[in-house]
Design a protein around this motif. Structure first.
Motif, PDB file in Angstrom:
ATOM      1  N   ARG A 186       0.825  -1.215   0.000  1.00 59.02           N
ATOM      2  CA  ARG A 186       0.000   0.000   0.000  1.00 59.02           C
ATOM      3  C   ARG A 186       0.854   1.259   0.000  1.00 59.02           C
ATOM      4  O   ARG A 186       0.490   2.254  -0.620  1.00 59.02           O
ATOM      5  CB  ARG A 186      -0.926  -0.013   1.230  1.00 59.02           C
ATOM      6  N   ARG A 187       1.976   1.219   0.694  1.00 59.07           N
ATOM      7  CA  ARG A 187       2.866   2.384   0.767  1.00 59.07           C
ATOM      8  C   ARG A 187       4.295   1.903   0.586  1.00 59.07           C
ATOM      9  O   ARG A 187       4.815   1.140   1.392  1.00 59.07           O
ATOM     10  CB  ARG A 187       2.702   3.100   2.112  1.00 59.07           C
ATOM     11  N   ARG A 247       5.383   7.348  -0.979  1.00 57.87           N
ATOM     12  CA  ARG A 247       3.921   7.278  -0.960  1.00 57.87           C
ATOM     13  C   ARG A 247       3.343   6.481  -2.128  1.00 57.87           C
ATOM     14  O   ARG A 247       2.129   6.375  -2.245  1.00 57.87           O
ATOM     15  CB  ARG A 247       3.340   8.691  -0.966  1.00 57.87           C
ATOM     16  N   GLU A 248       4.193   5.941  -2.974  1.00 58.99           N
ATOM     17  CA  GLU A 248       3.695   5.162  -4.113  1.00 58.99           C
ATOM     18  C   GLU A 248       2.825   4.009  -3.603  1.00 58.99           C
ATOM     19  O   GLU A 248       3.204   3.279  -2.691  1.00 58.99           O
ATOM     20  CB  GLU A 248       4.855   4.597  -4.926  1.00 58.99           C
ATOM     21  N   ASN A 249       1.662   3.848  -4.232  1.00 64.77           N
ATOM     22  CA  ASN A 249       0.725   2.790  -3.839  1.00 64.77           C
ATOM     23  C   ASN A 249       0.746   1.687  -4.889  1.00 64.77           C
ATOM     24  O   ASN A 249       0.359   1.891  -6.035  1.00 64.77           O
ATOM     25  CB  ASN A 249      -0.683   3.388  -3.711  1.00 64.77           C
ATOM     26  N   SER A 251      -0.695  -1.363  -4.277  1.00 63.24           N
ATOM     27  CA  SER A 251      -1.664  -2.367  -3.848  1.00 63.24           C
ATOM     28  C   SER A 251      -2.603  -2.816  -4.974  1.00 63.24           C
ATOM     29  O   SER A 251      -3.167  -3.906  -4.901  1.00 63.24           O
ATOM     30  CB  SER A 251      -2.491  -1.835  -2.670  1.00 63.24           C
ATOM     31  N   GLU A 252      -2.788  -1.985  -6.002  1.00 64.06           N
ATOM     32  CA  GLU A 252      -3.673  -2.366  -7.103  1.00 64.06           C
ATOM     33  C   GLU A 252      -2.985  -3.239  -8.139  1.00 64.06           C
ATOM     34  O   GLU A 252      -3.636  -3.749  -9.058  1.00 64.06           O
ATOM     35  CB  GLU A 252      -4.206  -1.098  -7.800  1.00 64.06           C
TER      36      GLU A 252
END
Length: 280
Positions: A186-187, A247-249, A251-252
């Motif tokens: 997520r982070r 802060r890159e996400n 999770s997708e």
């Protein structure tokens, strides 16, 4: 957690206060919540009263014991904790310069404190062990921190060491602007793997006298680096993505885009792919 608090209290010379173990809803007549004296991010430097208390009370009875040069290593951690992609290479190079690897998670807090007190020169990858180091660092000691992630924590930790120690020399060796993180996170900062420019790092270390020779600090072949990244991804069971921000996400993104091999996705490529998926 109670045991950790008890050890900290003991090292400060205090008895453990009585604690309420509430197992059911309880109504209290009055609750006093004091201001937080120390914490994360901007609170790392702590309140002056807290720093004074640490200097006057913390680990006063623990005598220095250990080598004069140490490297606080992360090589003993699981891959999911994040580090430098080539930390084992960094550790070998520092060992050749007389630094003794120290794995704090394998030792009691008393041994950690004794080791930190004894060392005149301390090298470390940025991370949580530096918070304990800050409590016992003094002006005559020198520290070099290797940045492992594109995040502000390394600069905050360096400032914490300087403030708590009343002026110890602290140097930062920056990582490359982009690191790598596994898919599904997520982070990114929670598990990012930084890339170190070894020739540039050696130049910085030579300038400040942390090493005596830069000859062995050569850049690793790009294909070898990519295989190292794939090995990390294999251990984590996920493709590796290049990231430029903590802060890159991710999770997708799918953990694996190919069942038979680990793939590496440069920053621009995966961002374009994710934007297309979301119809941006």
């Amino acid at each position: 957690m109670t045991g950790d608090i008890q050890r900290f209290m003991h090292l400060c010379g205090w008895e453990m206060p009585p604690l309420l173990d509430l197992r059911e809803p309880t109504r209290l007549a009055e609750v006093v919540v004091p201001m937080q004296a120390c914490g994360a991010l901007d609170l790392m430097i702590a309140a002056p009263e807290y720093r004074t208390m640490i200097h006057e009370r913390f680990a006063r009875d623990v005598s220095p014991e250990g080598p004069e040069k140490i490297y606080i290593s992360r090589t003993g951690f699981l891959d999911s904790h994040g580090s430098l992609v080539e930390e084992e290479k960094l550790e070998r190079l520092l060992q050749a310069e007389g630094y003794v690897p120290f794995h704090p998670q394998d030792h009691s807090i008393e041994v950690q404190v004794a080791t930190y007190k004894a060392a005149k020169e301390i090298a470390a990858v940025d991370g949580s062990p530096l918070h304990l180091l800050a409590m016992v660092l003094r002006p005559h000691q020198r520290v070099v921190i290797f940045q492992r992630r594109p995040a502000p924590e390394v600069f905050l930790q360096a400032h914490q060491l300087e403030i708590f120690s009343d002026g110890a020399f602290v140097k930062i060796v920056k990582a490359r602007e982009k690191g790598w993180s596994p898919a599904g996170i997520r982070r990114a900062a929670l598990s990012v793997f930084g890339m170190l420019d070894f020739p540039e790092a050696a130049e910085t270390l030579m300038q400040d006298g942390f090493i005596s020779s830069a000859e062995a600090w050569t850049e690793t072949d790009r294909d070898v680096q990519r295989e190292q990244l794939r090995a990390i991804g294999k251990a984590l069971g996920a493709d590796m993505y290049e990231v430029a921000s903590p802060r890159e996400n991710l999770s997708e993104l799918p953990l694996r885009s190919h069942p038979g091999r680990i793939r590496l996705y440069p920053n621009k490529r995966w961002k374009k792919r994710l934007a297309e998926k979301n119809g941006a």
